[in-house]
Design a protein around this motif. Structure first.
Motif, PDB file in Angstrom:
ATOM      1  N   UNK A 160     -56.519  45.940 -16.229  1.00 59.15           N
ATOM      2  CA  UNK A 160     -56.699  45.907 -15.069  1.00 59.15           C
ATOM      3  C   UNK A 160     -57.780  44.968 -14.749  1.00 59.15           C
ATOM      4  N   UNK A 161     -58.598  45.046 -13.618  1.00 58.56           N
ATOM      5  CA  UNK A 161     -59.500  44.168 -13.209  1.00 58.56           C
ATOM      6  C   UNK A 161     -60.796  44.259 -14.270  1.00 58.56           C
ATOM      7  N   UNK A 162     -60.991  44.907 -15.031  1.00 57.41           N
ATOM      8  CA  UNK A 162     -62.079  45.006 -15.850  1.00 57.41           C
ATOM      9  C   UNK A 162     -62.070  43.953 -17.064  1.00 57.41           C
ATOM     10  N   UNK A 163     -60.959  43.579 -17.213  1.00 56.92           N
ATOM     11  CA  UNK A 163     -60.744  42.607 -18.179  1.00 56.92           C
ATOM     12  C   UNK A 163     -61.312  42.930 -19.542  1.00 56.92           C
ATOM     13  N   UNK A 164     -60.939  43.994 -20.059  1.00 61.02           N
ATOM     14  CA  UNK A 164     -61.571  44.394 -21.395  1.00 61.02           C
ATOM     15  C   UNK A 164     -60.790  43.587 -22.512  1.00 61.02           C
ATOM     16  N   UNK A 165     -61.654  43.203 -23.315  1.00 63.23           N
ATOM     17  CA  UNK A 165     -61.015  42.440 -24.504  1.00 63.23           C
ATOM     18  C   UNK A 165     -60.179  43.425 -25.133  1.00 63.23           C
ATOM     19  N   UNK A 166     -59.193  42.844 -25.798  1.00 61.04           N
ATOM     20  CA  UNK A 166     -58.427  43.925 -26.854  1.00 61.04           C
ATOM     21  C   UNK A 166     -58.966  43.848 -28.126  1.00 61.04           C
ATOM     22  N   UNK A 167     -58.911  45.051 -28.813  1.00 62.30           N
ATOM     23  CA  UNK A 167     -59.649  45.137 -30.137  1.00 62.30           C
ATOM     24  C   UNK A 167     -58.708  44.005 -31.152  1.00 62.30           C
ATOM     25  N   UNK A 168     -59.546  43.753 -32.229  1.00 58.81           N
ATOM     26  CA  UNK A 168     -58.945  42.676 -32.982  1.00 58.81           C
ATOM     27  C   UNK A 168     -57.680  43.145 -33.974  1.00 58.81           C
ATOM     28  N   UNK A 169     -57.905  44.511 -34.104  1.00 57.01           N
ATOM     29  CA  UNK A 169     -56.622  45.129 -34.924  1.00 57.01           C
ATOM     30  C   UNK A 169     -55.222  45.254 -34.016  1.00 57.01           C
ATOM     31  N   UNK A 170     -55.629  45.737 -32.808  1.00 59.28           N
ATOM     32  CA  UNK A 170     -54.385  45.629 -31.846  1.00 59.28           C
ATOM     33  C   UNK A 170     -53.900  44.213 -31.371  1.00 59.28           C
ATOM     34  N   UNK A 171     -54.903  43.117 -31.285  1.00 56.63           N
ATOM     35  CA  UNK A 171     -54.296  41.882 -31.343  1.00 56.63           C
ATOM     36  C   UNK A 171     -53.445  41.378 -32.286  1.00 56.63           C
ATOM     37  N   UNK A 172     -54.021  41.727 -33.707  1.00 53.42           N
ATOM     38  CA  UNK A 172     -53.280  41.401 -34.715  1.00 53.42           C
ATOM     39  C   UNK A 172     -51.813  42.179 -34.993  1.00 53.42           C
ATOM     40  N   UNK A 173     -51.725  43.336 -34.379  1.00 56.96           N
ATOM     41  CA  UNK A 173     -50.623  44.030 -34.315  1.00 56.96           C
ATOM     42  C   UNK A 173     -49.541  43.516 -33.338  1.00 56.96           C
ATOM     43  N   UNK A 174     -50.119  43.091 -32.175  1.00 57.83           N
ATOM     44  CA  UNK A 174     -49.276  42.202 -31.372  1.00 57.83           C
ATOM     45  C   UNK A 174     -48.551  40.773 -31.624  1.00 57.83           C
ATOM     46  N   UNK A 175     -49.603  40.174 -32.618  1.00 52.31           N
ATOM     47  CA  UNK A 175     -49.307  38.749 -32.946  1.00 52.31           C
ATOM     48  C   UNK A 175     -48.058  39.135 -34.154  1.00 52.31           C
TER      49      UNK A 175
END
Length: 389
Positions: A160-175
Motif C-alpha cells: 500500500x501507501x506505506x511503501x515498506x521495503x520487501x525483505x531480502x529473502x522474499x526479494x530473492x524468491x521473487x527473482x
C-alpha cells in the motif's frame, strides 16, 4: 490437400463472423469486437492481420470495459481451434493486451484458456509436432507471465501507501521466479528450418521485444538485491545470493546464444544483445566473506600492509612501539601510551626552602610513594566548645 485446408479455414472464419453478427450484445459479448478478433486471428497463414489487430486495440483504448468481452472471445476461439495458425495469432493478440497495463489485467492471474496440450489436426503429423511445441512454449510463457504479474500486483497492494521495503529473502524468491520466467521465454524458438515462415518470424519479433524489456527490469533488480545483501551482511542471505548469482551468470550465456540463433534464422527485429548481468568480482568476494562468517568490507575499516587505512577521508589507525595513535586528515594527532611520562620538577619546601624531586613511578595507582613532601601542620590553637556556645 493444401487448397482444401485453406478453403476449410476460410469457411470456418466466415461462419464464425455470421454467428457473431447474430449474437446479442451483453457484458461478455460485443458483436463488432468479436468480428474484429475473428479477422485478426483468421486461418489465413501468411501473416497477422495488423489492420484488425489495431481495431481491437482501439476498442480497448476506448475503455477498459472492453477487456472482458475481448478475453471472452479470444478464449472461446482458442479453446475450439485446432489450427496452429489461429492459436499463434490468438497468443500474439493476448500478448499485446499486456501492454495496456490495466488493473483488471494485472488481477487476472492465469490465462482464461489452456493450450498446454494443443495439437494441430490440419498439418502432416510428421511436421505438426514442431508447430505444436512452438505454440505450447509460447502459451506457457504468457500463462506464467500473467500469474507473475498478478503476484507482483498483490504484493504492491499489500504494501500500500506505506511503501515498506520487501525483505531480502522474499526479494530473492521473487527473482528466482523471474529467472524461471525468462527461461520459459528463451524456450520460444523454432526448432526446424522448415518453420521459418512469416508468421513464426512475426512471433519471434514480439519475443525479441519481450526479452529486451523483461531482462532490463531483471538486471536492475539483481544489482539492487546484491547491494542490499552486502549492506545487511546476513550469512543465509549471502549463501542464497551466491547461488542465485551463479544462476544469473549461466542464464546470461543462454541469452547471448539465443540472440545469435535468432539472428541466424533471419528474425528482423534482432538488435544488439542486451547487456548481460555481470556482478563485480569485488561484490562476489564480499558475499563469500559474509557467507563464511566475515563482515562486509563496507562495514569494516580497510587497512593496508602497514595497518594504515587507505581512505584519505577517514581516520587512520596505526600502532607504534608501546603506543597507539589515531590521526585524521587535518594532521591532528592524539597519542595514547602504555607508559606514564614523568617530568622532573623543583618545588620549594614551605618549611625549610629545600628543593624536592618528584618521585618517579611507572604507575601512580600502584606505588605508594608520595609525590608531594608531607609537612605536618602544627597548630596549638584550641577550638571552643561549639555545643556549649
Amino acid at each position: 490437400m493444401r487448397l482444401w485446408v485453406k478453403a476449410s479455414g476460410a469457411l470456418k472464419d466466415t461462419y464464425s463472423i455470421w454467428v457473431a453478427k447474430l449474437s446479442p450484445s451483453g457484458p461478455c459479448r460485443n458483436p463488432d469486437l468479436e468480428i474484429a478478433i475473428i479477422k485478426a486471428t483468421s486461418h489465413n497463414e501468411p501473416c497477422m492481420d495488423y489492420k484488425n489487430v489495431q481495431r481491437v486495440f482501439k476498442w480497448l483504448r476506448t475503455s477498459p470495459l472492453y477487456l472482458k468481452p475481448l478475453l471472452y472471445t479470444v478464449s472461446m476461439r482458442m479453446e475450439k481451434t485446432r489450427s496452429w495458425v489461429v492459436a499463434l495469432k490468438g497468443l500474439m493478440l493476448t500478448h499485446g493486451v499486456f501492454c495496456f497495463d490495466y488493473p483488471a489485467m494485472k488481477k487476472m492471474g492465469r490465462l482464461p484458456f489452456d493450450l498446454s496440450h494443443f495439437s494441430d489436426v490440419h498439418v502432416n503429423p510428421n511436421k505438426a509436432w514442431l508447430f505444436n511445441a512452438f505454440v505450447r512454449s509460447y502459451f506457457a510463457y504468457l500463462d506464467q507471465k500473467s500469474a507473475f504479474v498478478r503476484l507482483e500486483a498483490t504484493k504492491e497492494t499489500k504494501r500500500g501507501s506505506k511503501e515498506k521495503e520487501e525483505a531480502v529473502m522474499e526479494e530473492l524468491q521473487d527473482l528466482e521466479k523471474f529467472l524461471g520466467l525468462i527461461d520459459l521465454l528463451l524456450q520460444i524458438k523454432p526448432s526446424n528450418p522448415n518453420m521459418n515462415v512469416v508468421l513464426i518470424l512475426e512471433v519471434m519479433d514480439c519475443v525479441m521485444d519481450e526479452v529486451l524489456e523483461v531482462y532490463d527490469k531483471f538486471s536492475m533488480r539483481v544489482h539492487r538485491v546484491v547491494s542490499r545483501i552486502i549492506d545487511m551482511g546476513g550469512k543465509e542471505e549471502a549463501r542464497v545470493g551466491l547461488d542465485f548469482v551463479r544462476k544469473v551468470e549461466l542464464q546470461g550465456g543462454k541469452i547471448s546464444m539465443y540472440f545469435d540463433f535468432c539472428r541466424d534464422i533471419g528474425v528482423i527485429n534482432v538488435s544488439e544483445c542486451p547487456e548481460i548481468v555481470r556482478i563485480d568480482e569485488k561484490d562476489i568476494h564480499e558475499l563469500i566473506s559474509i557467507r563464511d562468517g566475515g563482515v562486509s568490507e563496507k562495514k569494516n575499516l580497510k587497512f593496508d600492509n602497514n595497518n594504515n587505512y587507505n581512505d584519505n577521508n577517514t581516520i587512520v589507525v596505526y600502532e607504534g612501539n608501546n603506543s597507539r595513535a589515531i590521526t585524521t586528515i587535518s594532521d591532528f594527532k592524539t597519542v595514547i601510551t602504555d607508559q606514564w611520562e614523568v617530568f622532573d620538577d623543583v618545588m620549594d619546601s614551605a618549611s625549610n626552602g629545600t628543593s624536592l624531586h618528584i618521585a618517579t613511578s611507572t604507575n601512580p595507582f600502584v606505588d605508594s610513594l608520595s609525590i608531594v613532601h608531607y609537612i605536618p601542620v602544627c597548630n596549638t590553637h584550641i577550638l571552643p566548645d561549639l555545643i556549649v556556645l
